[in-house]
Design an enzyme around this catalytic site. Structure first.
Site, PDB file in Angstrom:
ATOM      1  N   GLY A  39      -0.983   3.706 -32.652  1.00  0.00           N
ATOM      2  CA  GLY A  39      -1.906   4.492 -31.941  1.00  0.00           C
ATOM      3  C   GLY A  39      -1.456   4.609 -30.459  1.00  0.00           C
ATOM      4  N   GLY A 179      -8.633   8.604  -9.837  1.00  0.00           N
ATOM      5  CA  GLY A 179      -8.253   7.262  -9.367  1.00  0.00           C
ATOM      6  C   GLY A 179      -8.740   6.219 -10.260  1.00  0.00           C
ATOM      7  N   HIS A 443      -0.726 -28.263 -11.265  1.00  0.00           N
ATOM      8  CA  HIS A 443      -0.223 -27.798 -10.023  1.00  0.00           C
ATOM      9  C   HIS A 443       1.338 -27.665  -9.660  1.00  0.00           C
ATOM     10  CE1 HIS A 443      -0.009 -27.809  -5.261  1.00  0.00           C
ATOM     11  NE2 HIS A 443       0.890 -28.465  -5.427  1.00  0.00           N
TER      12      HIS A 443
HETATM   13  C1  LIG Z   1      -1.555   5.020 -20.036  1.00  0.00           C
HETATM   14  C2  LIG Z   1      -2.735   4.285 -20.978  1.00  0.00           C
HETATM   15  C3  LIG Z   1      -2.687   2.774 -20.568  1.00  0.00           C
HETATM   16  C4  LIG Z   1      -3.443   1.912 -21.224  1.00  0.00           C
HETATM   17  N1  LIG Z   1      -3.553   0.594 -20.950  1.00  0.00           N
HETATM   18  C5  LIG Z   1      -4.530  -0.200 -21.361  1.00  0.00           C
HETATM   19  C6  LIG Z   1      -4.404  -1.622 -21.304  1.00  0.00           C
HETATM   20  O1  LIG Z   1      -3.710  -2.117 -20.493  1.00  0.00           O
HETATM   21  N2  LIG Z   1      -5.184  -2.376 -22.040  1.00  0.00           N
HETATM   22  C7  LIG Z   1      -5.953  -1.878 -22.919  1.00  0.00           C
HETATM   23  O2  LIG Z   1      -6.831  -2.624 -23.463  1.00  0.00           O
HETATM   24  N3  LIG Z   1      -6.106  -0.430 -23.014  1.00  0.00           N
HETATM   25  C8  LIG Z   1      -5.247   0.093 -22.405  1.00  0.00           C
HETATM   26  N4  LIG Z   1      -5.343   1.699 -22.754  1.00  0.00           N
HETATM   27  C9  LIG Z   1      -6.382   1.970 -23.782  1.00  0.00           C
HETATM   28  C10 LIG Z   1      -5.785   1.850 -25.186  1.00  0.00           C
HETATM   29  O3  LIG Z   1      -4.767   2.133 -25.449  1.00  0.00           O
HETATM   30  C11 LIG Z   1      -6.949   2.129 -26.060  1.00  0.00           C
HETATM   31  O4  LIG Z   1      -8.250   1.662 -25.936  1.00  0.00           O
HETATM   32  C12 LIG Z   1      -6.613   1.946 -27.642  1.00  0.00           C
HETATM   33  O5  LIG Z   1      -5.296   2.220 -27.991  1.00  0.00           O
HETATM   34  C13 LIG Z   1      -7.876   2.441 -28.664  1.00  0.00           C
HETATM   35  O6  LIG Z   1      -7.481   1.988 -29.817  1.00  0.00           O
HETATM   36  P1  LIG Z   1      -7.827   2.660 -31.104  1.00  0.00           P
HETATM   37  O7  LIG Z   1      -7.327   1.834 -32.239  1.00  0.00           O
HETATM   38  O8  LIG Z   1      -9.405   2.537 -31.172  1.00  0.00           O
HETATM   39  O9  LIG Z   1      -7.280   4.192 -30.875  1.00  0.00           O
HETATM   40  P2  LIG Z   1      -5.902   4.683 -30.906  1.00  0.00           P
HETATM   41  O10 LIG Z   1      -4.961   3.598 -30.239  1.00  0.00           O
HETATM   42  O11 LIG Z   1      -6.100   5.917 -30.051  1.00  0.00           O
HETATM   43  O12 LIG Z   1      -5.329   5.077 -32.311  1.00  0.00           O
HETATM   44  C14 LIG Z   1      -6.069   6.063 -33.108  1.00  0.00           C
HETATM   45  C15 LIG Z   1      -5.074   6.567 -33.938  1.00  0.00           C
HETATM   46  O13 LIG Z   1      -5.806   7.116 -35.044  1.00  0.00           O
HETATM   47  C16 LIG Z   1      -4.891   8.224 -35.572  1.00  0.00           C
HETATM   48  N5  LIG Z   1      -5.657   9.464 -35.825  1.00  0.00           N
HETATM   49  C17 LIG Z   1      -6.853  10.091 -35.284  1.00  0.00           C
HETATM   50  N6  LIG Z   1      -7.522  11.041 -36.255  1.00  0.00           N
HETATM   51  C18 LIG Z   1      -6.710  10.771 -37.404  1.00  0.00           C
HETATM   52  C19 LIG Z   1      -6.912  11.399 -38.521  1.00  0.00           C
HETATM   53  N7  LIG Z   1      -7.881  12.300 -38.830  1.00  0.00           N
HETATM   54  N8  LIG Z   1      -6.188  11.010 -39.842  1.00  0.00           N
HETATM   55  C20 LIG Z   1      -5.132  10.041 -39.535  1.00  0.00           C
HETATM   56  N9  LIG Z   1      -5.151   9.373 -38.447  1.00  0.00           N
HETATM   57  C21 LIG Z   1      -5.770   9.706 -37.272  1.00  0.00           C
HETATM   58  C22 LIG Z   1      -4.115   8.585 -34.136  1.00  0.00           C
HETATM   59  O14 LIG Z   1      -2.981   9.222 -34.636  1.00  0.00           O
HETATM   60  C23 LIG Z   1      -3.957   7.401 -33.493  1.00  0.00           C
HETATM   61  O15 LIG Z   1      -2.746   6.668 -33.932  1.00  0.00           O
HETATM   62  C24 LIG Z   1      -4.417   2.439 -22.168  1.00  0.00           C
HETATM   63  C25 LIG Z   1      -4.401   3.663 -22.524  1.00  0.00           C
HETATM   64  C26 LIG Z   1      -3.365   4.558 -21.904  1.00  0.00           C
HETATM   65  C27 LIG Z   1      -3.368   6.048 -22.314  1.00  0.00           C
END
Ligand SMILES: Cc1cc2nc3c(=O)[nH]c(=O)nc-3n(C[C@H](O)[C@H](O)[C@H](O)COP(=O)(O)OP(=O)(O)OC[C@H]3O[C@@H](n4cnc5c(N)ncnc54)[C@H](O)[C@@H]3O)c2cc1C
Length: 468
Positions: A39, A179, A443
């Site tokens: 993801g 920001g 420490h």
């Molecule tokens: C630049 C950046 C830095 C970040 N840094 C951090 C951090 O340091 N720490 C932290 O905790 N979080 C961080 N995040 C946030 C974190 O990436 C997300 O909170 C996390 O990935 C969410 O996980 P998720 O599994 O809910 O969704 P996602 O990781 O968004 O995964 C969802 C998946 O579902 C798939 N999908 C969607 N719809 C369909 C469908 N209909 N059929 C099949 N597949 C589908 C997508 O392709 C995707 O692969 C960051 C985000 C970004 C953009």
């Protein structure tokens, strides 16, 4: 309980963790992913950003190492190599998830899933459509970057974080719109890589919603690094001319306008939950006003056999919160007495210095009726921080005056993204600040600052003078 057939939609840190746990609990699992396993987090979020940030931090340390007597003369940045090193880490991790799914017997279907009815998921893949019938469905479709009117993300003039993590070159002047934590992490990164950076933020300060004392240290660091932070400012649009971009900004309150000439725009105004094309209407599900799918503590939506986890299920949109929800949903489906009962969700921000927090801020604690005592210990008094040449920042513990229970911990400084784990554990285990103060901390280490902040709650910190 007999084994249930479960389809998990989305293989981010919420979905793949849920799928593996379901398999461990003996369920038959199919995970459907339309893009890459892992993801946002593994492919374009947490992991690639922290890899790039680690490289920027190393450059920064080398640049300032002459104080330690180390002078590196010809440090050069090979952007292509940096990006391919980062891509290698992502490939290793996403490949590892594929292997783990396989070893656990989870079926991985590539394609876009939509709900046909409460027990059928249709997957549109390269070879056409496939119907998967199941007992339970877990929606883990995550989130996508939000846009700002006037700044359509085109990957060339206007980047989202995704493009910012795979640059072809380092822009001369980067304007970051937003920001929040992603904007500032990337702003600091590009400043270290050599860009001039301007951050445009609509609210009163950087990192809205975070502990303001911690944010002050970050804002001071922005200034020291000559990263310009324009607060109470709205970005209104941009024009391109002669290889340059001209960003129009307007003061939120007075309406004064200005134009900033730059080479690249990065839009990081937040992310929105993603459920487009999922067919929620076919099963009687509706998102709330902000696009989230509401659930109960057991991650169940209003439809009994459909669960939602991760970014689609609500704030905070963080990977570890999604993974936790994935474990809960898996347990519930497997018939266990699971529910989401975490007292707190830590948050980490990889700025310079780093920031991390867990639990209640002082004001929140007071609003909830606590009589609050705060203990704070500065890294300037830590021998370990001095030896790392990173003395900016502090650890702050918010405690309840009557019970001494730790209500919240807020940190800014070296390695605090690691240190916060102790604070989260303390809150989850119902520790008092005295418990932390009485625990022997090795420490010389940075976590000693946590122990001293706990001592400071009682006016007993040894390595700072606290007036009675
Ligand atoms: C630049 C950046 C830095 C970040 N840094 C951090 C951090 O340091 N720490 C932290 O905790 N979080 C961080 N995040 C946030 C974190 O990436 C997300 O909170 C996390 O990935 C969410 O996980 P998720 O599994 O809910 O969704 P996602 O990781 O968004 O995964 C969802 C998946 O579902 C798939 N999908 C969607 N719809 C369909 C469908 N209909 N059929 C099949 N597949 C589908 C997508 O392709 C995707 O692969 C960051 C985000 C970004 C953009």
């Amino acid at each position: 309980m007999s084994s249930r057939k479960v389809v998990v939609i989305g293989a981010g840190p919420a979905g793949y963790v849920c799928a593996i746990r379901l398999a461990q609990l003996g369920q038959k699992v199919t995970v459907v992913e339309k893009d890459q396993l892992g993801g946002t987090c593994l492919n374009v979020g947490c992991i690639p950003s922290k890899a790039m940030i680690a490289a920027g931090a190393l450059m920064d340390r080398v640049r300032h190492a002459s104080t330690m007597g180390l002078t590196v003369k010809d440090m050069e940045l090979d952007v292509e190599k940096l990006v391919s090193w980062k891509a290698g880490i992502v490939k290793k991790l996403t490949g590892g998830i594929g292997i783990l799914l396989g070893k656990h017997g989870v079926e991985h279907v590539v394609g876009e899933a939509r709900l046909q009815d409460r027990s059928t998921v249709v997957v549109k893949g390269q070879g056409g459509e496939t119907r998967l019938s199941c007992d339970d469905i877990v929606i883990a479709t995550g989130s996508v970057p939000s846009g700002v009117p006037g700044f359509e993300i085109d990957g060339t003039q206007v980047w989202s974080s995704t493009e910012a993590l795979a640059p072809e070159e380092v822009p001369g002047h980067l304007v970051v719109i937003g920001g929040g934590y992603i904007g500032l992490e990337l702003g600091f990164l590009y400043s270290k890589l050599g860009s001039k950076v301007t951050v445009v933020e609509f609210t009163e300060g950087a990192l809205p919603g975070q502990d303001r004392d911690c944010v002050k240290i970050i804002e001071r660091s922005l200034k020291k690094r000559k990263i310009k932070l324009l607060t109470k400012t709205a970005a209104k649009g941009y024009e391109a001319a002669k290889d340059k971009l001209f960003v129009k900004v307007e003061k939120r309150d007075g309406g004064d306008t200005d134009t900033i000439e730059c080479d690249q725009i990065l839009c990081t105004v937040g992310r929105r939950p993603f459920s487009e094309g999922l067919g929620l209407e076919h099963v009687g599900l509706e998102v709330d006003g902000r696009g989230f799918l509401p659930t109960d503590q057991r991650m169940r939506t209003s439809v009994p056999n459909i669960y939602a986890i991760g970014d689609i299920a609500g704030q905070p949109m963080l990977a570890h919160k999604g993974s936790k929800e994935g474990l809960v949903a898996a347990g519930v489906i497997a018939g266990e007495a699971e529910e989401y009962d975490a007292l707190c969700v830590p948050a980490v921000i990889f700025t310079s210095p780093e920031m991390a927090s867990v639990g209640l801020q002082e004001a929140e604690a007071r609003e909830q009726g606590h009589d609050v005592v705060v203990g704070q210990f500065p890294f300037a008094a830590s021998g370990r921080a001095m030896s790392l040449m990173e003395t900016d920042g502090f650890v702050k513990i918010v405690s309840d005056a009557k019970t001494d229970l730790v209500l919240g911990v807020h940190m800014v400084g070296p390695e605090v993204t690691e240190l916060i784990a102790e604070a989260a554990m303390a809150i989850e285990l119902g520790a008092t600040s005295e418990d932390i103060a009485r625990t022997i901390h090795a420490h010389p280490t940075l976590p000693e600052a946590m122990m001293e902040a706990a001592e400071a709650v009682h006016g007993m910190a040894v390595h700072i003078y606290q007036k009675k």
